[in-house]
Each structure stands twice: as structure tokens, then as C-alpha cells.
Design an enzyme around this catalytic site. Structure first.
Site, short mmCIF file in Angstrom:
data_model
loop_
_atom_site.label_atom_id
_atom_site.label_comp_id
_atom_site.label_asym_id
_atom_site.label_seq_id
_atom_site.Cartn_x
_atom_site.Cartn_y
_atom_site.Cartn_z
N ASP A 1 -4.02 3.97 2.66
CA ASP A 1 -5.46 3.72 2.85
C ASP A 1 -5.73 2.28 3.32
OD1 ASP A 1 -5.07 2.23 0.56
OD2 ASP A 1 -6.60 3.24 -0.63
N ASP B 1 0.85 -1.19 0.00
CA ASP B 1 0.00 0.00 0.00
C ASP B 1 0.89 1.24 0.00
OD1 ASP B 1 -1.85 1.99 0.47
OD2 ASP B 1 -2.08 1.50 2.60
N ASP C 1 -1.87 -1.27 -3.74
CA ASP C 1 -2.13 -0.54 -4.99
C ASP C 1 -0.98 -0.74 -5.98
OD1 ASP C 1 -0.10 1.28 -4.03
OD2 ASP C 1 -1.66 2.19 -2.76
N GLU D 1 -7.84 -21.31 -15.59
CA GLU D 1 -8.23 -21.85 -14.29
C GLU D 1 -9.48 -22.69 -14.47
OE1 GLU D 1 -9.75 -20.47 -9.88
OE2 GLU D 1 -10.73 -19.82 -11.71
N ASP E 1 -9.97 -16.70 -15.68
CA ASP E 1 -10.74 -17.11 -14.50
C ASP E 1 -11.85 -18.10 -14.82
OD1 ASP E 1 -11.40 -16.34 -11.60
OD2 ASP E 1 -13.33 -16.00 -12.57
O1 TEU Z 1 -12.38 -19.16 -8.73
C1 TEU Z 1 -13.10 -20.17 -9.37
C2 TEU Z 1 -13.65 -21.18 -8.50
O2 TEU Z 1 -14.05 -22.23 -8.99
C3 TEU Z 1 -13.82 -20.89 -7.04
O3 TEU Z 1 -15.15 -21.08 -6.74
C4 TEU Z 1 -13.06 -21.78 -6.18
O4 TEU Z 1 -13.56 -23.09 -6.33
C5 TEU Z 1 -13.24 -21.40 -4.74
O5 TEU Z 1 -12.89 -20.06 -4.59
C6 TEU Z 1 -12.36 -22.23 -3.86
O6 TEU Z 1 -12.48 -21.76 -2.56
C7 TEU Z 1 -12.19 -17.97 -9.42
C8 TEU Z 1 -11.36 -17.01 -8.60
O7 TEU Z 1 -10.09 -17.54 -8.39
C9 TEU Z 1 -12.09 -16.68 -7.33
O8 TEU Z 1 -11.34 -15.85 -6.49
C10 TEU Z 1 -13.37 -16.00 -7.71
O9 TEU Z 1 -14.14 -15.77 -6.55
C11 TEU Z 1 -14.19 -16.84 -8.70
O10 TEU Z 1 -13.41 -17.35 -9.77
C12 TEU Z 1 -15.26 -15.99 -9.34
O11 TEU Z 1 -14.70 -15.08 -10.23
#
Ligand code: TEU
Length: 531
Positions: A23, A19, A27, A267, A202
Site C-alpha cells: 500500500d 511495506d 508496516d 525528548e 515525546d
Molecule cells: O517534536 C517536538 C518538537 O519540539 C518539534 O517541534 C521539533 O522542534 C520540530 O519538529 C523540529 O523540526 C516531537 C516529534 O518528534 C515531532 O515529530 C512531533 O511533530 C512533535 O513532537 C509533536 O508531537
């Protein structure tokens, strides 16, 4: 070979890295000020690329994974000019930058969704997934959100439900609509034109759903490793659909048009034997890499880890390359899951396996989960692994001069300042392993062959070989000492002796000769041995 095959990636959770303005929230200027930690000075870790979790404008219902504008920076973190400076400063250090691309959903505050919910005839209505209530008024089917509860929320004004795979504040985009594909392609191009080197993509496994909206069955008797919804349902129809490859191909094409060679790291929370679907049949067709969650979710158990590693080697298509992490912002840190006693052995394993390793900020100094005194911020319970990076042993941890948004953990030993110049520190050990990986062809790109150690020995052992270099990696997952015959485990393929290149055990000296036919290992010891 492409940079990311030899390379090591490092995940930054921007809220919690550094940070600069007091705040209490990290960042971009804070990240710039700490780039030397990653690369560019003799005391740097030496990683090759960083991945930033989302930095875009967001109501922060899911801390940035709910995006309200894809082509800007949230004022919490800075602005586009600061972002450009970050990319320039990173590139000056030969450090690549990956952003987090979130194709599956937007924030409910995104102008696209505000427009879509105006009426059933709204021009952007079909950018999202809508369905009439069931005749009894309940949701159209039984699908559950990944965070628990129904995946449908009723929009009172238009009397239809919209689908959200995650929080209700994150309506799912409709990837069957070509306009959505185009829009996300433009987002990709926007950031590539600003110089980013790739994206972590994601939740791709949630991007396609059954058009008939069929109900999911209960997850009874399914194979271990298949993640069920929180309510115990098998997400058969709303996750991991075969059509997902079309989504990945569309992103690939958009990225390649804007900048060939863009790294796409996907992912998908699916067992590794289903990851091939996201990697395509040929190199360069779909994702370059996809996280191996069998590995991340494995306990610290030699048989399970061996299985995870061999599973990915055996199941990934021949053109593909594994990608592994032990920790991330969604799961408890491995230092906490496995116990701090195995930090070095875990680092040695992660950084010597064939495949691209991804570090999660703070693991290099042994950061652990921080138990929070009530008052959780994240409704899905992931605060403990998202606490601020620990730079110094002072109040605020050197992360902020203000009140940190989440409490700072125990900085007495786990802090960068104390470890940076200490050759015996965990940080120095990570630095050493990364340097070995960069300088060794066997570790960077060589073949990998697991040794057939006896079940119950508690040892993972494998050969990494390239022309002219032959390394044996041995990691004990046992909390007690053990003596193993690795010549037998290698079916006589290796010589009885070798020379220690790296050890987690301070008592061993480099270049010490060891018998691998009768190798005495300390509890949780890891070794790289030159044969
Ligand atoms: O996570 C995808 C996901 O499948 C998550 O539900 C995961 O299984 C869970 O967080 C495990 O505890 C991605 C991102 O990494 C996560 O931070 C987001 O919340 C999610 O997508 C939605 O965008």
C-alpha cells in the site's frame, strides 16, 4: 551496567521502513521481515534496541504524533497480534523495543477530546487546557505553536479557546489534572505488559505551562542555542517549565510499578545545561536519558562539537549519561547538512563518545534528504528526511512493491543489499564501530577527557579510558589535511606513539603504528588509536 549504557539505539520511522502489503506505507510486518538488518545475523548492524515512532491509531495529521487511541495499532501498520510478534521476534534476537509515548497532547479525534469539547461542563473538559477569549475576542495570550501560528484555536460551540503546542489537530493535555496523569500511567502499563522495554517520551518540555497564561516576551538578545518560537518569541511560559519534573516523575513511577528498569528516553528541545531538570537528582527518579540537541543541532565544526560534548559532560548531573543522535525524523539528515564526505568521521565520533548513541534509519547506508517536487505531505516541512528506507537498487527501493507514500531517494549506492556484503561499505563501517563499542570497556563505559587541541585546528580529540585500556579518538572536521601534535594537546599525558584500531581512511591498515605527536590526518579522517 544497564543494557542501554553499552547499547546503541536505532530509530525506525514506521511509515518509511518496510511495506509488506504494497500500500506504499511501511508496516509492522515489514519491520519484522527486516529485523535481521538490525540484529541476529552475522551481517546485522548489531544495535541493541529499536525505537518506533508512533504506531497507534491516528488521523495522521502529524503522522502518528496525533494519537486517537493509545492502546491499539493503526490498521495502516497492523494490529496488536502483529505487534506482539514483533516484540517476540526482537527479543529472540536480544533486541529491545521502545515505543514512542506522547504525553503532551492527543489527536482532536481522540474520544477524550471529543468528550471534552461537548460542553463546558463535560466530565473530561479539564483534561485539556481551555481559556476564554480575550475581551477583544482574540486568543487568551500570545503563545505560538511550535509549527508557527497561534497556539490557540477557538472551539466555536463552547466559545473557548483550546491550547495546542503543535498543530490545531493536537490539543494539549492538562498535566495539572491527576486524572490525566493516571490515564497516561495506564497507557504505559498497557504496553509494558505487552513486553516493551521502554519509551522515547515525546516533547516533554511542552507538557507544563504557566497557570496564569502570561504572555511570552520577544526573544531578543537570548543566548545562542535557546530555541525560539517560529515567530521569534522566547517560549518562557509555555515550554521548559520547572514543574515538568513532576510530569517525568509521574511517568517514571507508573513505568516502575508496571516494570522496574523500564528505559525512559526523553525528548526536550532545550540547551544541554537545562537537561538536568528532566533527569532528576538521583538515578531512577526521572528520565534515564534525554537527547542532547546541542549536539544534534551543531554544525560539522570541531570547536562547536567539542563544546557540545563537553557541555553535556559538564552540565549533566553526575548520575546521568548523555544521549546523542546526529539525525532524526524532525531535522535534515546529517549526511545532507554536513555532506556525504564526512559520513564515516561522523559515525566514528557518534559511536565512540561516552553516552548512548541513537542512529536514525538509513544513516548507516548514507541516505540523504530527498528534495520533494512540490506536493509536501508534512505541513512542517519534514518530508525530506522521512523518505523510504533504501533496501535495494530497484524501483521502490525494495521498500514497497506499490507506490511509495513519499518518493524514494537515489538508491544507486545508498542501499542495504549493495553494502551488506561489501567490507568497504559505510554499512560495514557502522557494523565495525558498533562491534568495537560492544567489545571495548573503554568505549562502552570508560571515562572521557577532551584533549585541548588548538582552536582552528579543526580536530576533535579525546581519550576514552578504563582499567587496562586506553584509547585516543581523533576526528578531523577539516576539509583539508592537517598535522596535529596531540601529545601537547594532552599536556604530555600520552605516549608519542600508538597503534591504529579503526580508521575512516581505507589507506591505513589496522595495527599500523602512528605518531600522535605529529599525526598527519587526511581531510575528515577519523581514527581510534590504542595507546
Ligand atoms: O517534536 C517536538 C518538537 O519540539 C518539534 O517541534 C521539533 O522542534 C520540530 O519538529 C523540529 O523540526 C516531537 C516529534 O518528534 C515531532 O515529530 C512531533 O511533530 C512533535 O513532537 C509533536 O508531537
Amino acid at each position: 551496567m544497564t543494557w542501554w549504557r553499552f547499547g546503541v539505539l536505532y530509530q525506525i520511522y514506521p511509515r518509511s521502513f518496510a511495506d509488506s502489503d504494497g500500500d506504499g506505507v511501511g508496516d509492522l510486518a515489514g519491520i519484522i521481515a527486516h529485523l535481521d538488518h538490525l540484529r541476529g545475523s552475522p551481517r546485522s548492524l548489531g544495535v541493541d534496541g529499536l525505537w518506533l515512532s508512533p504506531i497507534y491509531p491516528s488521523p495522521q495529521a502529524d503522522y502518528g504524533y496525533d494519537i486517537s487511541d493509545h492502546c491499539a495499532v493503526d490498521p495502516l501498520y497492523g494490529d496488536l497480534a502483529t505487534f506482539d510478534r514483533l516484540v517476540a521476534e526482537a527479543h529472540a534476537r536480544d533486541l529491545r523495543v521502545l515505543l514512542d509515548l506522547v504525553p503532551g497532547h492527543t489527536s482532536a479525534e481522540h474520544p477524550w477530546f471529543r468528550e471534552a469539547r461537548m460542553s463546558r461542563a463535560a466530565p473530561r473538559r479539564e483534561w485539556y487546557i481551555w481559556a476564554d477569549p480575550a475581551p477583544d475576542g482574540r486568543p487568551p495570550n500570545n503563545w505560538e505553536s511550535a509549527f508557527g501560528g497561534p497556539a490557540w484555536t477557538l472551539d466555536e460551540a463552547t466559545e473557548q479557546y483550546y491550547l495546542h503546542s503543535f498543530y490545531p489537530e493536537q490539543p494539549d493535555l492538562n498535566w495539572r489534572n491527576p486524572a490525566v496523569r493516571r490515564a497516561l500511567g495506564e497507557v504505559t502499563a498497557f504496553w509494558l505488559a505487552r513486553g516493551v522495554d521502554g519509551f522515547r517520551v515525546d516533547a516533554i518540555d511542552r507538557s507544563m505551562k504557566d497557570p496564569l497564561l502570561r504572555d511570552n516576551p520577544a526573544g531578543v538578545g537570548v543566548a545562542a542555542g535557546v530555541p525560539l518560537s517560529p515567530g521569534g518569541q522566547l517560549p518562557l511560559w509555555n515550554k521548559g517549565r520547572p514543574e515538568t519534573l513532576d510530569v517525568v516523575r509521574a511517568l517514571r513511577q507508573a513505568a516502575d510499578v508496571a516494570r522496574p528498569g523500564t528505559l525512559l528516553l526523553g525528548e526536550a528541545y532545550v540547551p544541554v545545561d537545562r537537561l538536568g531538570r528532566y533527569l532528576g537528582e538521583r538515578a531512577g527518579e526521572a528520565f534515564d536519558l534525554a537527547f542532547d540537541f546541542d549536539f544534534l543541532l551543531s554544525p560539522w565544526d570541531a570547536d562547536r562539537l567539542r563544546l557540545a560534548v563537553e557541555g553535556s559532560e559538564a552540565h549533566l548531573p553526575p548520575h546521568a549519561w548523555a544521549c546523542r543522535a546526529f539525525s532524526n525524523h524532525d531535522n535534515p539528515r546529517h549526511a545532507t547538512r554536513y555532506g556525504a564526505a564526512v559520513n564515516r568521521a561522523a559515525a566514528l565520533l557518534l559511536l565512540t563518545l561516552r553516552g548512548t548513541p541513537v542512529l536514525y534509519m538509513g544513516e548507516e547506508i548514507g541516505m540523504e534528504d530527498v528534495r520533494l517536487p512540490g506536493d509536501a505531505r508534512d505541513r512542517a516541512g519534514r518530508d525530506s528526511q522521512r523518505t523510504p528506507m533504501q533496501w535495494q537498487d530497484i524501483p521502490g527501493g525494495g521498500f514497497t512493491a506499490g507506490q511509495p507514500w513519499l518518493p524514494v531517494g537515489d538508491t544507486s549506492a545508498a542501499n542495504v543489499a549493495a553494502q551488506r556484503d561489501d567490507p568497504g561499505s559505510l554499512l560495514a563501517f557502522y557494523r565495525r564501530l558498533i562491534a568495537e563499542r560492544h567489545s571495548s570497556e573503554a568505549l562502552g563505559s570508560g571515562t572521557q577527557r577532551m584533549l585541548d587541541t588548538a582552536r582552528g585546528d579543526g580536530v576533535v580529540a579525546f581519550l576514552r579510558e578504563s582499567e587496562g585500556e586506553r584509547l585516543l579518538v581523533v576526528v578531523s572536521c577539516a576539509g583539508r589535511g592537517a598535522t596535529v601534535d596531540l601529545v601537547a594537546a594532552a599536556r604530555g599525558r600520552i605516549p608519542p606513539e600508538g597503534r591504529v584500531r579503526v580508521s575512516t581512511d581505507g589507506d591505513r591498515s589496522d595495527a599500523e603504528r602512528v605518531s600522535v605527536a605529529s599525526l598527519a590526518l587526511a581531510p575528515n579522517e577519523g581514527l581510534i588509536v590504542e595507546l
